[in-house]
Write an enzyme that holds these catalytic residues in place. Structure first.
Site, PDB file in Angstrom:
ATOM      1  N   HIS A 171     -22.827  -8.528  15.053  1.00  0.00           N
ATOM      2  CA  HIS A 171     -22.291  -7.158  14.982  1.00  0.00           C
ATOM      3  C   HIS A 171     -20.821  -7.132  14.532  1.00  0.00           C
ATOM      4  CE1 HIS A 171     -25.981  -6.244  16.900  1.00  0.00           C
ATOM      5  NE2 HIS A 171     -25.594  -6.519  18.130  1.00  0.00           N
ATOM      6  N   HIS A 212     -28.653  -3.463  14.256  1.00  0.00           N
ATOM      7  CA  HIS A 212     -28.674  -2.004  14.421  1.00  0.00           C
ATOM      8  C   HIS A 212     -27.281  -1.383  14.290  1.00  0.00           C
ATOM      9  CE1 HIS A 212     -27.828  -3.103  18.621  1.00  0.00           C
ATOM     10  NE2 HIS A 212     -27.230  -1.935  18.683  1.00  0.00           N
ATOM     11  N   LEU A 265     -38.385  -2.948  23.581  1.00  0.00           N
ATOM     12  CA  LEU A 265     -37.687  -2.416  22.405  1.00  0.00           C
ATOM     13  C   LEU A 265     -38.525  -1.337  21.712  1.00  0.00           C
ATOM     14  CD1 LEU A 265     -35.206  -2.689  20.484  1.00  0.00           C
ATOM     15  CD2 LEU A 265     -36.601  -4.248  19.131  1.00  0.00           C
ATOM     16  N   ALA A 266     -39.826  -1.608  21.585  1.00  0.00           N
ATOM     17  CA  ALA A 266     -40.705  -0.646  20.919  1.00  0.00           C
ATOM     18  C   ALA A 266     -40.747   0.662  21.709  1.00  0.00           C
ATOM     19  CB  ALA A 266     -42.101  -1.235  20.775  1.00  0.00           C
ATOM     20  N   ASP A 294     -53.436 -11.554  19.665  1.00  0.00           N
ATOM     21  CA  ASP A 294     -52.502 -12.590  20.103  1.00  0.00           C
ATOM     22  C   ASP A 294     -52.088 -13.293  18.819  1.00  0.00           C
ATOM     23  OD1 ASP A 294     -51.225 -14.893  20.803  1.00  0.00           O
ATOM     24  OD2 ASP A 294     -52.441 -15.232  22.586  1.00  0.00           O
ATOM     25  N   ALA A 332     -45.752  -3.850  20.242  1.00  0.00           N
ATOM     26  CA  ALA A 332     -45.618  -2.392  20.397  1.00  0.00           C
ATOM     27  C   ALA A 332     -45.620  -1.933  21.850  1.00  0.00           C
ATOM     28  CB  ALA A 332     -46.738  -1.692  19.637  1.00  0.00           C
ATOM     29  N   THR A 333     -46.026  -2.830  22.771  1.00  0.00           N
ATOM     30  CA  THR A 333     -46.012  -2.428  24.181  1.00  0.00           C
ATOM     31  C   THR A 333     -44.737  -2.908  24.880  1.00  0.00           C
ATOM     32  OG1 THR A 333     -47.183  -4.460  24.779  1.00  0.00           O
ATOM     33  CG2 THR A 333     -48.539  -2.499  24.350  1.00  0.00           C
ATOM     34  N   GLY A 334     -43.846  -3.564  24.134  1.00  0.00           N
ATOM     35  CA  GLY A 334     -42.642  -4.153  24.730  1.00  0.00           C
ATOM     36  C   GLY A 334     -41.506  -3.156  24.902  1.00  0.00           C
TER      37      GLY A 334
HETATM   38  P1  NAD Z   1     -40.733  -7.598  25.551  1.00  0.00           P
HETATM   39  O1  NAD Z   1     -40.954  -8.890  26.258  1.00  0.00           O
HETATM   40  O2  NAD Z   1     -40.493  -6.375  26.356  1.00  0.00           O
HETATM   41  O3  NAD Z   1     -42.015  -7.296  24.636  1.00  0.00           O
HETATM   42  C1  NAD Z   1     -42.636  -8.274  23.897  1.00  0.00           C
HETATM   43  C2  NAD Z   1     -43.837  -7.699  23.172  1.00  0.00           C
HETATM   44  O4  NAD Z   1     -44.421  -8.753  22.408  1.00  0.00           O
HETATM   45  C3  NAD Z   1     -44.952  -7.145  24.049  1.00  0.00           C
HETATM   46  O5  NAD Z   1     -45.546  -6.040  23.409  1.00  0.00           O
HETATM   47  C4  NAD Z   1     -45.992  -8.280  24.080  1.00  0.00           C
HETATM   48  O6  NAD Z   1     -47.340  -7.826  24.230  1.00  0.00           O
HETATM   49  C5  NAD Z   1     -45.810  -8.831  22.684  1.00  0.00           C
HETATM   50  N1  NAD Z   1     -46.219 -10.233  22.604  1.00  0.00           N
HETATM   51  C6  NAD Z   1     -45.674 -11.309  23.225  1.00  0.00           C
HETATM   52  N2  NAD Z   1     -46.337 -12.434  22.871  1.00  0.00           N
HETATM   53  C7  NAD Z   1     -47.304 -12.041  22.010  1.00  0.00           C
HETATM   54  C8  NAD Z   1     -48.328 -12.719  21.301  1.00  0.00           C
HETATM   55  N3  NAD Z   1     -48.483 -14.051  21.392  1.00  0.00           N
HETATM   56  N4  NAD Z   1     -49.119 -11.998  20.492  1.00  0.00           N
HETATM   57  C9  NAD Z   1     -48.973 -10.668  20.366  1.00  0.00           C
HETATM   58  N5  NAD Z   1     -48.041  -9.954  21.018  1.00  0.00           N
HETATM   59  C10 NAD Z   1     -47.228 -10.655  21.827  1.00  0.00           C
HETATM   60  O7  NAD Z   1     -39.569  -7.875  24.500  1.00  0.00           O
HETATM   61  P2  NAD Z   1     -38.560  -6.789  23.849  1.00  0.00           P
HETATM   62  O8  NAD Z   1     -37.434  -6.575  24.778  1.00  0.00           O
HETATM   63  O9  NAD Z   1     -39.331  -5.616  23.388  1.00  0.00           O
HETATM   64  O10 NAD Z   1     -37.977  -7.599  22.607  1.00  0.00           O
HETATM   65  C11 NAD Z   1     -38.715  -7.893  21.438  1.00  0.00           C
HETATM   66  C12 NAD Z   1     -37.792  -8.612  20.455  1.00  0.00           C
HETATM   67  O11 NAD Z   1     -36.726  -7.763  20.095  1.00  0.00           O
HETATM   68  C13 NAD Z   1     -37.165  -9.874  21.045  1.00  0.00           C
HETATM   69  O12 NAD Z   1     -37.015 -10.826  20.024  1.00  0.00           O
HETATM   70  C14 NAD Z   1     -35.792  -9.396  21.491  1.00  0.00           C
HETATM   71  O13 NAD Z   1     -34.853 -10.427  21.479  1.00  0.00           O
HETATM   72  C15 NAD Z   1     -35.487  -8.377  20.407  1.00  0.00           C
HETATM   73  N6  NAD Z   1     -34.545  -7.336  20.832  1.00  0.00           N
HETATM   74  C16 NAD Z   1     -34.799  -6.567  21.922  1.00  0.00           C
HETATM   75  C17 NAD Z   1     -33.895  -5.580  22.275  1.00  0.00           C
HETATM   76  C18 NAD Z   1     -34.156  -4.681  23.454  1.00  0.00           C
HETATM   77  O14 NAD Z   1     -33.352  -3.779  23.674  1.00  0.00           O
HETATM   78  N7  NAD Z   1     -35.210  -4.867  24.198  1.00  0.00           N
HETATM   79  C19 NAD Z   1     -32.733  -5.371  21.527  1.00  0.00           C
HETATM   80  C20 NAD Z   1     -32.504  -6.167  20.401  1.00  0.00           C
HETATM   81  C21 NAD Z   1     -33.421  -7.139  20.065  1.00  0.00           C
END
Ligand code: NAD
Length: 483
Positions: A240, A178, A22-23, A94, A18-20
Site C-alpha cells: 500500500h 485495494h 472477504l467475499a 474443492d 465466496a463463503t469467506g
Molecule cells: P476465509 O478463510 O474467510 O475464506 C476462505 C474461503 O475459501 C471460504 O469460502 C472457503 O470455503 C474457501 N476455500 C478454502 N479452501 C478451499 C478449497 N480447497 N477449495 C475451495 N474453496 C476453498 O478467508 P478470507 O478472509 O475471505 O480471505 C480470502 C483471501 O483474501 C485470503 O488470501 C486473504 O489473505 C485475502 N484477504 C482477505 C481480506 C479480508 O478482509 N478478509 C483482506 C485482504 C485480503
C-alpha cells in the site's frame, strides 16, 4: 455533482471462496451496490464457488444475510435485494480436487466476459489456474483476480507469478491492491496531471519532503498469529505505501494506458536508494492493560515482528534527489488515518517578521477518513494592528464538495468493475510486485541479521520516540496523527 453510471458488458463472475470473510464483507456487498446504481447489466451473473456444502438457494440466503449486515443500502430494499440474489448461482468445488469443475464448466455462458475472483489463500492460486485451463473454463479473454498478500518475499512472489502465468497471460491477471481503488488515490493522478498548477512545483526544487502515513487505531487482536509472520513492512509498506509513493513520485505517463502508468511506477521503485539502518525505526505496541500488548496478541513473548515502521526513503532520480519521502505505518496508533503530505520549501526570502508556529505550505491528500484534499497556505492574520501572518487551510472534502456519490463507492466495487471493463491501470503488474519485494527484502534481511527488537510504544500514541527523532534530526516534523 452526480457521477455518471455507465453499465458494463454482461459477465459471468466466479468468486472462489465466496463463503469467506472477504467475499461476504466486501466483494458481494460491493457488487450489490453496483447493481443498485444500475451499473450491472441485465445479463450479469455471479457464481459462488467454495468448499461449503450449499446449494443455490442456501448460497442466496447466505449472501442475503451478508448484505443486511455489510451493505447499508440493502436495508428496506427487499425487492432490490431479491433481484440481485437472482443473479447468484453456486457450485461446490474443492479447488485441490477434481469434483465440481465439470459443473462449473457447464454453467459458464459463451459470449459474455468471464472473470474469476480468487478470494482464497494464495496457496490455492496455482491449483485454480490449472483447473480452469484443464477444464476448458478459462478463455484467452478471461480475467483472473487475485488478492493480497501477493507473496511473503521476492521468491514467493515469483513463484505465485509463475503459478498464474502458467495458465494466464499478464494482460489477464488483476492483482488487487485495494488502496488503488480509493477515490483520492485516483484523484492524485488527476490532481497532478490534469492541472498545470502543481506539476512545475512537483520536484526537489520546490518540495522539501513528502510524508506518507497509514495509521490504524486497532491492534492485531484475533489475527496476531498470522500478522506475526508478516509485520508492518510486509503487510503495509511493500504494497500500500509503496503504491502511494509511486503515484506521488512517478513521471507523467504519456497516456492513461495501464502499461504506460505501470511502467512509470516501476521506474520509481527501481530508483529507490538502499535504505541505511539509521533511517529505519521499528516499533511494537505496549498494551494499556495486562495482556493487551502486541506480544500478547501475537502469542509470542519474544516476538521481534514490528507493528510499526517508519522509513526515510531517497529516490535517486533527477526529480527527487534531495527530497526524502518519509513513510510511516502502524497499529494501535492515536487514530485511524491515511494521508500523503507534500511539504513545500519555505520562500527563499521572508520579508515579514518571524512568526512562531508557522509550518509552511503543504498539500495534504487524505485517503481516510473523509477523503479529500487540503492546501495549507499562509495569509495575513485578519484585523488591524500590523501585518502578522497566520495559516489557513483550503479544504475540500469530496463528500461535501461533490455530493454523496464521491464516497459511496467502495474501492472493491470500483476495482471489480474495472476488471469487467478490462482496465488494468489500477492493478499491480507482476514486475512491479517483484521490484517492490526486491526492495523490501533487502531491508528486512538487514534487520533480521541484526536480530534487533523493535522499540516499544504506547497503544494510542504516535509510535516510538525514535520515529519522531527520524524527522527531528533532519529539522522536520511529522504531521500529527489525528482523526
Ligand atoms: P476465509 O478463510 O474467510 O475464506 C476462505 C474461503 O475459501 C471460504 O469460502 C472457503 O470455503 C474457501 N476455500 C478454502 N479452501 C478451499 C478449497 N480447497 N477449495 C475451495 N474453496 C476453498 O478467508 P478470507 O478472509 O475471505 O480471505 C480470502 C483471501 O483474501 C485470503 O488470501 C486473504 O489473505 C485475502 N484477504 C482477505 C481480506 C479480508 O478482509 N478478509 C483482506 C485482504 C485480503
Amino acid at each position: 455533482m452526480v457521477s455518471r453510471v455507465i453499465p458494463v458488458d454482461p459477465f459471468d463472475l466466479v468468486i472462489f471462496g465466496a463463503t469467506g470473510d472477504l467475499a461476504r464483507r466486501k466483494i458481494l456487498p460491493g457488487l450489490f451496490h453496483r447493481f443498485a446504481v444500475g451499473q450491472m447489466p441485465e445479463h450479469a451473473r455471479i457464481v459462488g464457488a467454495a468448499r461449503s456444502d450449499l446449494d443455490r438457494a442456501a448460497f442466496r440466503d447466505l449472501v442475503g444475510g451478508s448484505l443486511l449486515e455489510f451493505a447499508p443500502q440493502a436495508s428496506g430494499q427487499k425487492g432490490l435485494v431479491n433481484r440481485f440474489l437472482e443473479k447468484l448461482d453456486y457450485v461446490r468445488v474443492d479447488v485441490t480436487g477434481t469434483k465440481g469443475w465439470p459443473e462449473l464448466a457447464e454453467l459458464m455462458r459463451p459470449d459474455v466476459i468471464r472473470a474469476f475472483y480468487l478470494s482464497v489463500s494464495p496457496t490455492l492460486f496455482g491449483a485454480i489456474a490449472d483447473n480452469l485451463n484443464e477444464h476448458g473454463i478459462a478463455t484467452p479473454d478471461s480475467r483472473i483476480v487475485v488478492e493480497k498478500p501477493f507473496g511473503h518475499d521476492l521468491a514467493s512472489a515469483k513463484a505465485l507469478n509463475a503459478d498464474l502465468l502458467n495458465g494466464f497471460a499478464e494482460h489477464q491477471i488483476y492483482r488487487i491492491d485495494h488502496y488503488l481503488g480509493k477515490e483520492t488515490v485516483q484523484n492524485l493522478m488527476a490532481l497532478r496531471f490534469a492541472n498545470s498548477l502543481w506539476e512545475p512545483l512537483w520536484n526537489s526544487t520546490h518540495v522539501d519532503h513528502v510524508q506518507i502515513t497509514v495509521a490504524e487505531s486497532l491492534g492485531v487482536e484475533g489475527r496476531g498469529g498470522y500478522y506475526d509472520r508478516s509485520g508492518a513492512m510486509r503487510d503495509m509498506v511493500q504494497n500500500h505505501l509503496m503504491q502511494l509513493l509511486c503515484l506521488t513520485a512517478m513521471e507523467p505517463p504519456s497516456r492513461l494506458h495501464p502499461n504506460a502508468v505501470r511502467d512509470e511506477k516501476v521506474k520509481v521503485i527501481e530508483a529507490l536508494e538502499p535504505v541505511e539502518p539509521a533511517d529505519i525505526v521499528r516499533g511494537q505496541y505496549r498494551g494499556k492493560g495486562a495482556a493487551d500488548g502486541y506480544r500478547d496478541h501475537a502469542g509470542d513473548p519474544d516476538s521481534r515482528t514490528e507493528s510499526f515502521v517508519a522509513i526515510k526513503v531517497n529516490i535517486g532520480n533527477w526529480r527527487w534527489a534531495g527530497t526524502p519521502f518519509y513513510l510511516r505505518t502502524g497499529k494501535k496508533l492515536r487514530a485511524r488515518t491515511s494521508e500523503i503530505v507534500v511539504m513545500f520549501r519555505d520562500p527563499p526570502h521572508m520579508m515579514f517578521p518571524k512568526t512562531e508556529g508557522l509550518r509552511g505550505n503543504a498539500l495534504i491528500i487524505r485517503l481516510q477518513p473523509d477523503e479529500g484534499i487540503t492546501l495549507r497556505t499562509t495569509i495575513k492574520e485578519p484585523g488591524p494592528g500590523g501585518l502578522r501572518l497566520a495559516e489557513v487551510t483550503l479544504d475540500m472534502t469530496f463528500a461535501d464538495a461533490l455530493g454523496p456519490h464521491a464516497e459511496a463507492q467502495d474501492a472493491y466495487e470500483r476495482l471489480i468493475m474495472d476488471v469487467i471493463r478490462g482496465d488494468q491501470t489500477l492493478f499491480m503488474r507482476g514486475d512491479e510486485v517483484e521490484a517492490a519485494w526486491a526492495w523490501a527484502d533487502q531491508i528486512i534481511a538487514n534487520w533480521e541479521d541484526a536480530r534487533q527488537h523493535p522499540a516499544p510504544y504506547d497503544a494510542g500514541s504516535s509510535g516510538p520516540e525514535d520515529a519522531l527523532m527520524l524527522m527531528h534530526r533532519d529539522g522536520r516534523r511529522w504531521r500529527e496523527i489525528e482523526a
